[in-house]
Design a protein around this motif. Structure first.
Motif, PDB file in Angstrom:
ATOM      1  N   PRO A  67       0.837  -1.209   0.000  1.00  0.00           N
ATOM      2  CA  PRO A  67       0.000   0.000   0.000  1.00  0.00           C
ATOM      3  C   PRO A  67       0.869   1.255   0.000  1.00  0.00           C
ATOM      4  O   PRO A  67       1.971   1.280   0.564  1.00  0.00           O
ATOM      5  CB  PRO A  67      -0.788  -0.112   1.308  1.00  0.00           C
ATOM      6  CG  PRO A  67      -0.749  -1.569   1.665  1.00  0.00           C
ATOM      7  CD  PRO A  67       0.556  -2.081   1.136  1.00  0.00           C
ATOM      8  N   GLY A  68       0.362   2.310  -0.622  1.00  0.00           N
ATOM      9  CA  GLY A  68       1.093   3.563  -0.719  1.00  0.00           C
ATOM     10  C   GLY A  68       1.492   4.129   0.626  1.00  0.00           C
ATOM     11  O   GLY A  68       2.597   4.643   0.796  1.00  0.00           O
ATOM     12  N   GLU A  69       0.601   4.041   1.614  1.00  0.00           N
ATOM     13  CA  GLU A  69       0.916   4.556   2.945  1.00  0.00           C
ATOM     14  C   GLU A  69       2.112   3.835   3.555  1.00  0.00           C
ATOM     15  O   GLU A  69       2.965   4.446   4.197  1.00  0.00           O
ATOM     16  CB  GLU A  69      -0.304   4.440   3.855  1.00  0.00           C
ATOM     17  CG  GLU A  69      -1.420   5.389   3.483  1.00  0.00           C
ATOM     18  CD  GLU A  69      -2.641   5.211   4.370  1.00  0.00           C
ATOM     19  OE1 GLU A  69      -2.568   4.481   5.377  1.00  0.00           O
ATOM     20  OE2 GLU A  69      -3.677   5.815   4.040  1.00  0.00           O
ATOM     21  N   GLU A  70       2.174   2.528   3.340  1.00  0.00           N
ATOM     22  CA  GLU A  70       3.300   1.752   3.857  1.00  0.00           C
ATOM     23  C   GLU A  70       4.593   2.132   3.145  1.00  0.00           C
ATOM     24  O   GLU A  70       5.647   2.274   3.768  1.00  0.00           O
ATOM     25  CB  GLU A  70       3.036   0.256   3.696  1.00  0.00           C
ATOM     26  CG  GLU A  70       4.119  -0.620   4.290  1.00  0.00           C
ATOM     27  CD  GLU A  70       3.836  -2.105   4.132  1.00  0.00           C
ATOM     28  OE1 GLU A  70       4.819  -2.881   4.148  1.00  0.00           O
ATOM     29  OE2 GLU A  70       2.659  -2.501   4.000  1.00  0.00           O
ATOM     30  N   ALA A  71       4.510   2.321   1.831  1.00  0.00           N
ATOM     31  CA  ALA A  71       5.690   2.721   1.066  1.00  0.00           C
ATOM     32  C   ALA A  71       6.213   4.073   1.553  1.00  0.00           C
ATOM     33  O   ALA A  71       7.424   4.250   1.746  1.00  0.00           O
ATOM     34  CB  ALA A  71       5.367   2.775  -0.426  1.00  0.00           C
ATOM     35  N   LEU A  72       5.301   5.036   1.769  1.00  0.00           N
ATOM     36  CA  LEU A  72       5.712   6.349   2.263  1.00  0.00           C
ATOM     37  C   LEU A  72       6.319   6.258   3.655  1.00  0.00           C
ATOM     38  O   LEU A  72       7.297   6.940   3.965  1.00  0.00           O
ATOM     39  CB  LEU A  72       4.526   7.310   2.259  1.00  0.00           C
ATOM     40  CG  LEU A  72       4.067   7.777   0.886  1.00  0.00           C
ATOM     41  CD1 LEU A  72       2.796   8.613   1.003  1.00  0.00           C
ATOM     42  CD2 LEU A  72       5.152   8.567   0.190  1.00  0.00           C
ATOM     43  N   ALA A  73       5.754   5.394   4.500  1.00  0.00           N
ATOM     44  CA  ALA A  73       6.306   5.216   5.850  1.00  0.00           C
ATOM     45  C   ALA A  73       7.729   4.675   5.766  1.00  0.00           C
ATOM     46  O   ALA A  73       8.618   5.116   6.506  1.00  0.00           O
ATOM     47  CB  ALA A  73       5.418   4.272   6.658  1.00  0.00           C
ATOM     48  N   ARG A  74       7.967   3.737   4.865  1.00  0.00           N
ATOM     49  CA  ARG A  74       9.321   3.184   4.691  1.00  0.00           C
ATOM     50  C   ARG A  74      10.293   4.250   4.206  1.00  0.00           C
ATOM     51  O   ARG A  74      11.418   4.339   4.682  1.00  0.00           O
ATOM     52  CB  ARG A  74       9.301   2.017   3.700  1.00  0.00           C
ATOM     53  CG  ARG A  74       8.635   0.777   4.220  1.00  0.00           C
ATOM     54  CD  ARG A  74       8.718  -0.332   3.201  1.00  0.00           C
ATOM     55  NE  ARG A  74       7.963  -1.504   3.595  1.00  0.00           N
ATOM     56  CZ  ARG A  74       7.916  -2.632   2.887  1.00  0.00           C
ATOM     57  NH1 ARG A  74       8.593  -2.737   1.749  1.00  0.00           N
ATOM     58  NH2 ARG A  74       7.197  -3.651   3.317  1.00  0.00           N
ATOM     59  N   VAL A  75       9.856   5.068   3.261  1.00  0.00           N
ATOM     60  CA  VAL A  75      10.713   6.134   2.738  1.00  0.00           C
ATOM     61  C   VAL A  75      11.041   7.127   3.848  1.00  0.00           C
ATOM     62  O   VAL A  75      12.193   7.536   4.013  1.00  0.00           O
ATOM     63  CB  VAL A  75      10.044   6.846   1.541  1.00  0.00           C
ATOM     64  CG1 VAL A  75      10.791   8.111   1.169  1.00  0.00           C
ATOM     65  CG2 VAL A  75       9.955   5.907   0.348  1.00  0.00           C
ATOM     66  N   GLN A  77      11.120   6.574   7.014  1.00  0.00           N
ATOM     67  CA  GLN A  77      12.031   5.918   7.948  1.00  0.00           C
ATOM     68  C   GLN A  77      13.465   5.957   7.421  1.00  0.00           C
ATOM     69  O   GLN A  77      14.404   6.261   8.161  1.00  0.00           O
ATOM     70  CB  GLN A  77      11.582   4.472   8.182  1.00  0.00           C
ATOM     71  CG  GLN A  77      12.403   3.741   9.209  1.00  0.00           C
ATOM     72  CD  GLN A  77      11.912   2.312   9.411  1.00  0.00           C
ATOM     73  OE1 GLN A  77      11.217   1.759   8.564  1.00  0.00           O
ATOM     74  NE2 GLN A  77      12.267   1.724  10.530  1.00  0.00           N
ATOM     75  N   ILE A  78      13.637   5.689   6.151  1.00  0.00           N
ATOM     76  CA  ILE A  78      14.977   5.720   5.533  1.00  0.00           C
ATOM     77  C   ILE A  78      15.548   7.128   5.595  1.00  0.00           C
ATOM     78  O   ILE A  78      16.737   7.320   5.910  1.00  0.00           O
ATOM     79  CB  ILE A  78      14.923   5.201   4.082  1.00  0.00           C
ATOM     80  CG1 ILE A  78      14.626   3.702   4.075  1.00  0.00           C
ATOM     81  CG2 ILE A  78      16.207   5.527   3.338  1.00  0.00           C
ATOM     82  CD1 ILE A  78      14.290   3.144   2.701  1.00  0.00           C
ATOM     83  N   LEU A  79      14.734   8.135   5.306  1.00  0.00           N
ATOM     84  CA  LEU A  79      15.203   9.520   5.311  1.00  0.00           C
ATOM     85  C   LEU A  79      15.580  10.010   6.705  1.00  0.00           C
ATOM     86  O   LEU A  79      16.428  10.881   6.849  1.00  0.00           O
ATOM     87  CB  LEU A  79      14.142  10.441   4.702  1.00  0.00           C
ATOM     88  CG  LEU A  79      13.899  10.258   3.208  1.00  0.00           C
ATOM     89  CD1 LEU A  79      12.739  11.134   2.748  1.00  0.00           C
ATOM     90  CD2 LEU A  79      15.150  10.564   2.410  1.00  0.00           C
ATOM     91  N   GLU A  80      14.954   9.442   7.726  1.00  0.00           N
ATOM     92  CA  GLU A  80      15.253   9.856   9.093  1.00  0.00           C
ATOM     93  C   GLU A  80      16.562   9.286   9.605  1.00  0.00           C
ATOM     94  O   GLU A  80      17.088   9.752  10.609  1.00  0.00           O
ATOM     95  CB  GLU A  80      14.099   9.459  10.021  1.00  0.00           C
ATOM     96  CG  GLU A  80      12.849  10.279   9.785  1.00  0.00           C
ATOM     97  CD  GLU A  80      11.670   9.796  10.606  1.00  0.00           C
ATOM     98  OE1 GLU A  80      11.794   8.772  11.332  1.00  0.00           O
ATOM     99  OE2 GLU A  80      10.603  10.416  10.507  1.00  0.00           O
ATOM    100  N   GLN A  81      17.089   8.270   8.953  1.00  0.00           N
ATOM    101  CA  GLN A  81      18.323   7.617   9.417  1.00  0.00           C
ATOM    102  C   GLN A  81      19.524   8.467   9.164  1.00  0.00           C
ATOM    103  O   GLN A  81      19.661   9.263   8.353  1.00  0.00           O
ATOM    104  CB  GLN A  81      18.503   6.263   8.738  1.00  0.00           C
ATOM    105  CG  GLN A  81      17.427   5.287   9.137  1.00  0.00           C
ATOM    106  CD  GLN A  81      17.568   3.952   8.411  1.00  0.00           C
ATOM    107  OE1 GLN A  81      18.485   3.735   7.611  1.00  0.00           O
ATOM    108  NE2 GLN A  81      16.655   3.057   8.666  1.00  0.00           N
TER     109      GLN A  81
END
Length: 81
Positions: A67-75, A77-81
């Motif tokens: 789902p798009g919401e899950e994809a955005l959450a993953r992105v 998370q990656i950007l916050e690292q």
């Protein structure tokens, strides 16, 4: 010559911003539509081919969409690292 064009653009922009919001929205829509037809055919073909490839991968089960919401959450998370 360029300064004359820029002055014209500035004047049109000033007049457009003075329009009621519904008229500005219609104008914006028409301006975007006018740009959509100015497409590089090679680039359009590449994007179409990529979209078809991805569609076929989903249909065949080679990849599982998320789902798009899950994809955005993953992105995020990656950007916050």
């Amino acid at each position: 010559m360029l300064s004359g064009i820029m002055a014209s653009v500035e004047q049109v922009m000033k007049e457009a911003l003075a329009l009621p919001s519904a008229a500005r929205a219609l104008l914006a829509e028409k301006l975007v539509e006018s740009l959509e037809f100015d497409v590089d055919e090679t680039l359009q073909t590449l994007w179409t081919d990529e979209a078809k490839k991805r569609r076929d991968e989903v249909r065949s089960g080679a990849i599982e969409p998320i789902p798009g919401e899950e994809a955005l959450a993953r992105v995020r998370q990656i950007l916050e690292q």
